[in-house]
Enzyme design. Structure first.
Site, PDB file in Angstrom:
ATOM      1  N   LYS A 114       0.817  38.454 -19.149  1.00 38.63           N
ATOM      2  CA  LYS A 114       2.038  38.507 -19.960  1.00 38.63           C
ATOM      3  C   LYS A 114       2.555  39.926 -20.098  1.00 38.63           C
ATOM      4  O   LYS A 114       3.759  40.158 -20.079  1.00 38.63           O
ATOM      5  CB  LYS A 114       1.783  37.894 -21.346  1.00 38.63           C
ATOM      6  CG  LYS A 114       1.685  36.389 -21.297  1.00 38.63           C
ATOM      7  CD  LYS A 114       1.726  35.773 -22.679  1.00 38.63           C
ATOM      8  CE  LYS A 114       1.599  34.259 -22.592  1.00 38.63           C
ATOM      9  NZ  LYS A 114       1.406  33.626 -23.881  1.00 38.63           N
ATOM     10  N   LYS A 197       0.629  27.015 -13.143  1.00 31.53           N
ATOM     11  CA  LYS A 197       0.602  25.934 -14.136  1.00 31.53           C
ATOM     12  C   LYS A 197       2.004  25.688 -14.678  1.00 31.53           C
ATOM     13  O   LYS A 197       2.840  26.606 -14.675  1.00 31.53           O
ATOM     14  CB  LYS A 197      -0.371  26.284 -15.269  1.00 31.53           C
ATOM     15  CG  LYS A 197       0.097  27.418 -16.128  1.00 31.53           C
ATOM     16  CD  LYS A 197      -0.748  27.611 -17.384  1.00 31.53           C
ATOM     17  CE  LYS A 197      -0.144  28.774 -18.176  1.00 31.53           C
ATOM     18  NZ  LYS A 197      -0.815  29.133 -19.380  1.00 31.53           N
ATOM     19  N   LYS A 200       5.818  27.094 -20.435  1.00 30.96           N
ATOM     20  CA  LYS A 200       7.084  27.378 -21.118  1.00 30.96           C
ATOM     21  C   LYS A 200       7.667  28.695 -20.652  1.00 30.96           C
ATOM     22  O   LYS A 200       8.866  28.844 -20.491  1.00 30.96           O
ATOM     23  CB  LYS A 200       6.869  27.513 -22.640  1.00 30.96           C
ATOM     24  CG  LYS A 200       6.183  26.376 -23.279  1.00 30.96           C
ATOM     25  CD  LYS A 200       5.903  26.638 -24.755  1.00 30.96           C
ATOM     26  CE  LYS A 200       4.407  26.683 -25.027  1.00 30.96           C
ATOM     27  NZ  LYS A 200       3.986  26.081 -26.278  1.00 30.96           N
TER      28      LYS A 200
HETATM   29  P1  TYM Z   1      -0.093  26.746 -25.877  1.00 31.44           P
HETATM   30  O1  TYM Z   1       0.858  26.541 -26.997  1.00 31.44           O
HETATM   31  O2  TYM Z   1       0.294  27.611 -24.745  1.00 31.44           O
HETATM   32  O3  TYM Z   1      -0.497  25.362 -25.253  1.00 31.44           O
HETATM   33  C1  TYM Z   1      -0.995  24.273 -26.034  1.00 31.44           C
HETATM   34  C2  TYM Z   1      -2.078  23.533 -25.266  1.00 31.44           C
HETATM   35  O4  TYM Z   1      -1.566  23.041 -24.029  1.00 31.44           O
HETATM   36  C3  TYM Z   1      -2.439  23.403 -22.970  1.00 31.44           C
HETATM   37  N1  TYM Z   1      -1.638  23.584 -21.747  1.00 31.44           N
HETATM   38  C4  TYM Z   1      -1.851  22.932 -20.597  1.00 31.44           C
HETATM   39  N2  TYM Z   1      -2.761  22.025 -20.229  1.00 31.44           N
HETATM   40  C5  TYM Z   1      -2.682  21.556 -18.967  1.00 31.44           C
HETATM   41  N3  TYM Z   1      -1.749  21.947 -18.067  1.00 31.44           N
HETATM   42  C6  TYM Z   1      -0.817  22.862 -18.400  1.00 31.44           C
HETATM   43  N4  TYM Z   1       0.114  23.226 -17.515  1.00 31.44           N
HETATM   44  C7  TYM Z   1      -0.843  23.397 -19.710  1.00 31.44           C
HETATM   45  N5  TYM Z   1      -0.062  24.311 -20.352  1.00 31.44           N
HETATM   46  C8  TYM Z   1      -0.576  24.412 -21.606  1.00 31.44           C
HETATM   47  C9  TYM Z   1      -3.072  24.701 -23.423  1.00 31.44           C
HETATM   48  O5  TYM Z   1      -4.279  24.948 -22.738  1.00 31.44           O
HETATM   49  C10 TYM Z   1      -3.269  24.444 -24.895  1.00 31.44           C
HETATM   50  O6  TYM Z   1      -4.480  23.763 -25.126  1.00 31.44           O
HETATM   51  N6  TYM Z   1      -3.537  30.018 -27.360  1.00 31.44           N
HETATM   52  C11 TYM Z   1      -3.142  28.639 -27.487  1.00 31.44           C
HETATM   53  C12 TYM Z   1      -2.801  28.251 -28.913  1.00 31.44           C
HETATM   54  C13 TYM Z   1      -3.907  28.439 -29.913  1.00 31.44           C
HETATM   55  C14 TYM Z   1      -5.114  27.696 -29.985  1.00 31.44           C
HETATM   56  C15 TYM Z   1      -5.774  28.209 -31.154  1.00 31.44           C
HETATM   57  C16 TYM Z   1      -5.693  26.708 -29.212  1.00 31.44           C
HETATM   58  C17 TYM Z   1      -3.891  29.303 -30.958  1.00 31.44           C
HETATM   59  N7  TYM Z   1      -5.011  29.162 -31.699  1.00 31.44           N
HETATM   60  C18 TYM Z   1      -7.021  27.712 -31.533  1.00 31.44           C
HETATM   61  C19 TYM Z   1      -6.927  26.228 -29.603  1.00 31.44           C
HETATM   62  C20 TYM Z   1      -7.588  26.720 -30.735  1.00 31.44           C
HETATM   63  C21 TYM Z   1      -1.880  28.455 -26.660  1.00 31.44           C
HETATM   64  O7  TYM Z   1      -1.237  29.360 -26.295  1.00 31.44           O
HETATM   65  O8  TYM Z   1      -1.518  27.201 -26.468  1.00 31.44           O
END
Ligand code: TYM
Length: 334
Positions: A114, A197, A200
């Protein structure tokens, strides 16, 4: 016996969650609420690690929460809340950042990706410490398992390291969490570029399907999804990454196995396969969209549910912080 605890989070950084979020994470959250003591949060403090417009953040936080309920999370069976409503997240984040090595944080690949994109002068310190706040989210709830996609594995490893370090230095305090990653859906790829992947921030509009997307647009995007040379519908990660991704989506949403799907489309080429897949996706997302719209039509009720969630989460978070403060030697406030 007490149910094992799960916690996970999603960022309110888009107008809708996408199919990767849904298949990789949120769908598992819905299943796990039946068997686990489940906490799910909309991580608004994480969202501000990149610039956010206040009105948009407010809107997107509600949309994310409404979509979680729309996808099937039941406020009577799990706890859905907004991260910033429980101030202990930021407090534990600070404490854990004092336990994290600078080099250790520098090795986080998501930060590297990023910050490379924006240039290191643009990247905030909050973006750098993002995974430490994530560790705080997880450890505050004494979480046993964390349902996430593959891209979050490294952050969970850091979380485990920090928990072990804290326990070693200050005495047994945190449960060491494990990943809950479902291999087949852990990395849904971009429809236009199966080497990355679905995301967003990185995907073009053609490469990503939003859960709230208009059915006509979903059909168009799937029809135009990049497929591979030849015309055979076959699961082959190396030679047919585009088709393989579509097979994964189809399988996950229909319950059919890849072998069944390969058999069904053995003689029909990509066209019929994509056409049927589009209907499967549209049918799976329609009820989520309808329920989400209903939730969003009554903001007061949505906010009330989130208030209840924060109250339940706060009880657990305060108990963990009481322990943490005591173990570390902070004076109790009288
Ligand atoms: P975020 O908001 O980017 O994504 C939410 C969840 O979606 C999963 N994900 C995917 N899974 C499969 N294929 C994809 N293309 C794909 N894109 C996203 C992500 O792996 C995620 O599980 N850092 C985390 C948010 C977070 C979090 C936490 C997660 C903050 N605190 C504590 C677990 C526990 C994130 O950016 O998710």
């Amino acid at each position: 016996m007490a149910r094992p605890r799960v916690l996970s989070g999603i960022q309110p950084t888009a107008d809708s969650i996408h199919l990767g979020n849904y298949l990789g994470a949120v769908r598992q959250w819905v299943t796990l609420q039946e068997t686990h003591d489940a906490f799910y949060c909309v991580v608004d403090l994480h969202a501000i690690t990149v610039p956010q417009d206040p009105a948009l953040l407010r809107r997107r936080s509600r949309v994310a929460a409404a979509q979680l309920f729309g996808a099937g999370l039941d406020p009577d069976r799990c706890t859905v809340f907004v991260q910033s409503h429980v101030p202990e997240h930021a407090e534990l984040g600070w404490i854990l950042s004092c336990l994290t090595g600078f080099g250790e944080a520098s090795r986080m690949t998501q930060f590297k990706d990023k910050s490379q994109k924006s240039g290191s002068d643009q990247a905030s310190v909050g973006l750098f410490t993002y995974p430490i706040l994530q560790a705080a989210d997880i450890l505050l709830y004494q979480t046993d398992q964390v349902p996430i996609g593959e891209d979050q594995r490294q952050h969970l490893e850091l979380t485990r390291d920090l928990a072990q370090r804290f326990n070693h230095r200050y005495g047994q305090t945190f449960v060491i969490p494990g990943p809950y990653i479902v291999k087949d859906v852990a990395k849904i790829t971009d429809l236009q570029d199966p080497s990355i992947k679905m995301s967003k921030s990185a995907s073009s509009p053609q490469g990503i399907i939003d859960v709230l997307e208009d059915p006509a647009l979903i059909r168009k995007k799937i029809a135009r999804a990049v497929t591979d040379l030849g015309s055979e519908v076959r699961f082959d990660e190396a030679d047919k990454p585009g088709v393989t991704n579509l097979l994964r989506i189809y399988g996950a949403l229909s319950g059919m196995s890849v072998t069944e799907l390969e058999g069904r489309y053995a003689n029909s080429g990509y066209g019929a396969f994509k056409k049927d897949l589009a209907e499967v996706v549209v049918d799976a997302l329609a009820p989520i969209r309808e329920r989400t719209e209903k939730m969003l039509a009554d903001e007061a009720e949505l906010d009330r549910l989130l208030g209840e969630g924060a109250a339940r989460a706060g009880v657990v978070a305060r108990e963990t912080m009481r322990l943490v403060r005591d173990r570390m030697g902070f004076l109790a406030a009288r």
